[in-house]
Scaffold this motif. Sequence first.
Motif, PDB file in Angstrom:
ATOM      1  N   GLU A 152       0.835  -1.340  -0.197  1.00 35.29           N
ATOM      2  CA  GLU A 152       0.062  -0.034  -0.083  1.00 35.29           C
ATOM      3  C   GLU A 152       0.915   1.332   0.006  1.00 35.29           C
ATOM      4  OE1 GLU A 152      -3.103   2.228   3.029  1.00 35.29           O
ATOM      5  OE2 GLU A 152      -3.523   0.351   2.421  1.00 35.29           O
ATOM      6  N   ARG A 153       1.844   1.333   0.724  1.00 32.36           N
ATOM      7  CA  ARG A 153       2.770   2.252   0.773  1.00 32.36           C
ATOM      8  C   ARG A 153       3.351   2.606  -0.537  1.00 32.36           C
ATOM      9  NH1 ARG A 153       7.666   2.644   4.959  1.00 32.36           N
ATOM     10  NH2 ARG A 153       8.356   0.580   3.656  1.00 32.36           N
ATOM     11  N   GLN A 154       3.996   1.671  -1.238  1.00 33.95           N
ATOM     12  CA  GLN A 154       4.669   1.676  -2.595  1.00 33.95           C
ATOM     13  C   GLN A 154       3.360   2.392  -3.644  1.00 33.95           C
ATOM     14  OE1 GLN A 154       5.676  -2.314  -3.533  1.00 33.95           O
ATOM     15  NE2 GLN A 154       7.842  -2.065  -2.556  1.00 33.95           N
ATOM     16  N   PHE A 155       2.121   2.066  -3.520  1.00 31.82           N
ATOM     17  CA  PHE A 155       1.246   2.386  -4.530  1.00 31.82           C
ATOM     18  C   PHE A 155       1.017   3.953  -4.077  1.00 31.82           C
ATOM     19  CE2 PHE A 155      -3.331   3.853  -4.523  1.00 31.82           C
ATOM     20  CZ  PHE A 155      -3.274   3.824  -6.129  1.00 31.82           C
ATOM     21  N   THR A 156       1.022   4.222  -2.588  1.00 37.64           N
ATOM     22  CA  THR A 156       0.589   5.773  -2.462  1.00 37.64           C
ATOM     23  C   THR A 156       1.641   6.405  -2.761  1.00 37.64           C
ATOM     24  OG1 THR A 156       1.399   5.160  -0.218  1.00 37.64           O
ATOM     25  CG2 THR A 156      -1.080   4.906  -0.812  1.00 37.64           C
ATOM     26  N   LYS A 157       2.839   6.501  -2.589  1.00 33.20           N
ATOM     27  CA  LYS A 157       4.123   6.875  -3.036  1.00 33.20           C
ATOM     28  C   LYS A 157       4.322   7.111  -4.385  1.00 33.20           C
ATOM     29  CE  LYS A 157       8.262   5.994  -1.111  1.00 33.20           C
ATOM     30  NZ  LYS A 157       9.448   5.487  -0.532  1.00 33.20           N
ATOM     31  N   ALA A 158       3.878   6.255  -5.353  1.00 36.17           N
ATOM     32  CA  ALA A 158       4.083   6.119  -6.547  1.00 36.17           C
ATOM     33  C   ALA A 158       2.555   7.291  -6.881  1.00 36.17           C
ATOM     34  CB  ALA A 158       3.774   4.940  -7.553  1.00 36.17           C
ATOM     35  N   LYS A 159       1.696   6.945  -6.648  1.00 35.94           N
ATOM     36  CA  LYS A 159       0.584   8.032  -6.926  1.00 35.94           C
ATOM     37  C   LYS A 159       0.830   9.539  -6.367  1.00 35.94           C
ATOM     38  CE  LYS A 159      -3.794   8.405  -8.475  1.00 35.94           C
ATOM     39  NZ  LYS A 159      -3.983   9.811  -8.203  1.00 35.94           N
ATOM     40  N   VAL A 160       1.258   9.571  -5.346  1.00 37.58           N
ATOM     41  CA  VAL A 160       1.648  11.100  -4.916  1.00 37.58           C
ATOM     42  C   VAL A 160       2.556  11.641  -5.901  1.00 37.58           C
ATOM     43  CG1 VAL A 160       2.985  12.270  -3.313  1.00 37.58           C
ATOM     44  CG2 VAL A 160       1.194  10.803  -2.509  1.00 37.58           C
ATOM     45  N   LYS A 161       3.566  10.916  -6.259  1.00 35.56           N
ATOM     46  CA  LYS A 161       4.616  11.264  -6.932  1.00 35.56           C
ATOM     47  C   LYS A 161       4.289  11.663  -8.432  1.00 35.56           C
ATOM     48  CE  LYS A 161       9.360  10.289  -8.486  1.00 35.56           C
ATOM     49  NZ  LYS A 161      10.606   9.335  -8.397  1.00 35.56           N
ATOM     50  N   LEU A 162       3.184  10.799  -9.098  1.00 36.89           N
ATOM     51  CA  LEU A 162       2.660  11.050 -10.181  1.00 36.89           C
ATOM     52  C   LEU A 162       1.769  12.297 -10.245  1.00 36.89           C
ATOM     53  CD1 LEU A 162       1.529  10.449 -13.150  1.00 36.89           C
ATOM     54  CD2 LEU A 162      -0.130   9.116 -12.026  1.00 36.89           C
ATOM     55  N   ASP A 163       0.988  12.518  -9.161  1.00 34.48           N
ATOM     56  CA  ASP A 163       0.201  13.729  -8.853  1.00 34.48           C
ATOM     57  C   ASP A 163       0.930  15.003  -9.050  1.00 34.48           C
ATOM     58  OD1 ASP A 163      -2.082  11.886  -9.085  1.00 34.48           O
ATOM     59  OD2 ASP A 163      -2.255  12.049  -6.849  1.00 34.48           O
ATOM     60  N   ARG A 164       1.999  15.035  -8.358  1.00 34.44           N
ATOM     61  CA  ARG A 164       3.001  16.069  -8.083  1.00 34.44           C
ATOM     62  C   ARG A 164       3.469  16.607  -9.483  1.00 34.44           C
ATOM     63  NH1 ARG A 164       7.030  14.049  -5.301  1.00 34.44           N
ATOM     64  NH2 ARG A 164       5.890  14.449  -3.327  1.00 34.44           N
ATOM     65  N   VAL A 165       3.780  15.606 -10.353  1.00 30.28           N
ATOM     66  CA  VAL A 165       4.395  16.102 -11.593  1.00 30.28           C
ATOM     67  C   VAL A 165       3.446  16.500 -12.640  1.00 30.28           C
ATOM     68  CG1 VAL A 165       5.415  15.008 -13.835  1.00 30.28           C
ATOM     69  CG2 VAL A 165       6.507  14.345 -11.628  1.00 30.28           C
TER      70      VAL A 165
END
Length: 272
Positions: A152-165
């Motif tokens: 779950e943490r891997q997914f949320t980190k990937a999603k946060v990074k995507l949203d930021r870019v």
Amino acid sequence: MKSFSFTIVFLLIYHIHAQQNERNFVKIEESNNNGGVSQFVAPKSTIGSKIYKFKYRSESYKGTRLEITSKLRALKNDSKFAGIPSEIKTVLNELFKNTKHQAIPRLYKKNAIIFLDALYSYEEFVIAYDNSLHEVVGKIKTDMRYIDFKFERQFTKAKVKLDRVIKENPESTKEIDRLEKDARNSLIKLISHRWMKKKFETYKGIDIVKKPDALIKEFKETEAMNAFNLFQEKEIEKMSPYLENQIIDFFYKKSIPEIHPDQLELNYIDKI
């Protein structure tokens, strides 16, 4: 003239008697010590009624060839051997056929023991296979409880990074495509893991392998031959690691048609 008639009658009687004798005897071929084949005849009555006797492990086999063959057939068809892979079953059937068609007692005994060795070797494999698979399922159940948060943490980190870019550099299409792929893969991994986790949580005790559900049954049948090869090669210690890798891959592939990425619920992180 009378002498000639008597001769004809005598020859006819002799011929009939010879035919009767021929029907009562059978030709037997036996390998000799020189690598050739010796032939001899034996009364058919002795072939069918002769008492065969030998011992295998703690079991005594005594009776006519037909009786012992019937006993071997019943053993071969016992329910504990029901899950034999087709490749192994073919070999066992051939060994059984070699035994039941052998009329010479000592060769019958030799073939029967070869057949029994192969059959009981498979029984020993089943015990090792079931124990290894039971151990693997238990280990995976434990591991899944710990790695659920990790996924779950891997997914949320990937999603946060995507949203930021997307927010800060919307023109970076290549970077966005790459991050979208990473986020998607993390999402699939998380949801598949939870599908698998739910399945594994239902598995309890030795019934996992003794009374398997459809998934475990299919997996056991799929991997039986590969596991049997490890068993035959005296590499039993490799069986559990092999089964662990294979069953994770097996369940992951089974999960893909069943999961719904849009229905993800986060268990540990309230907000992305």
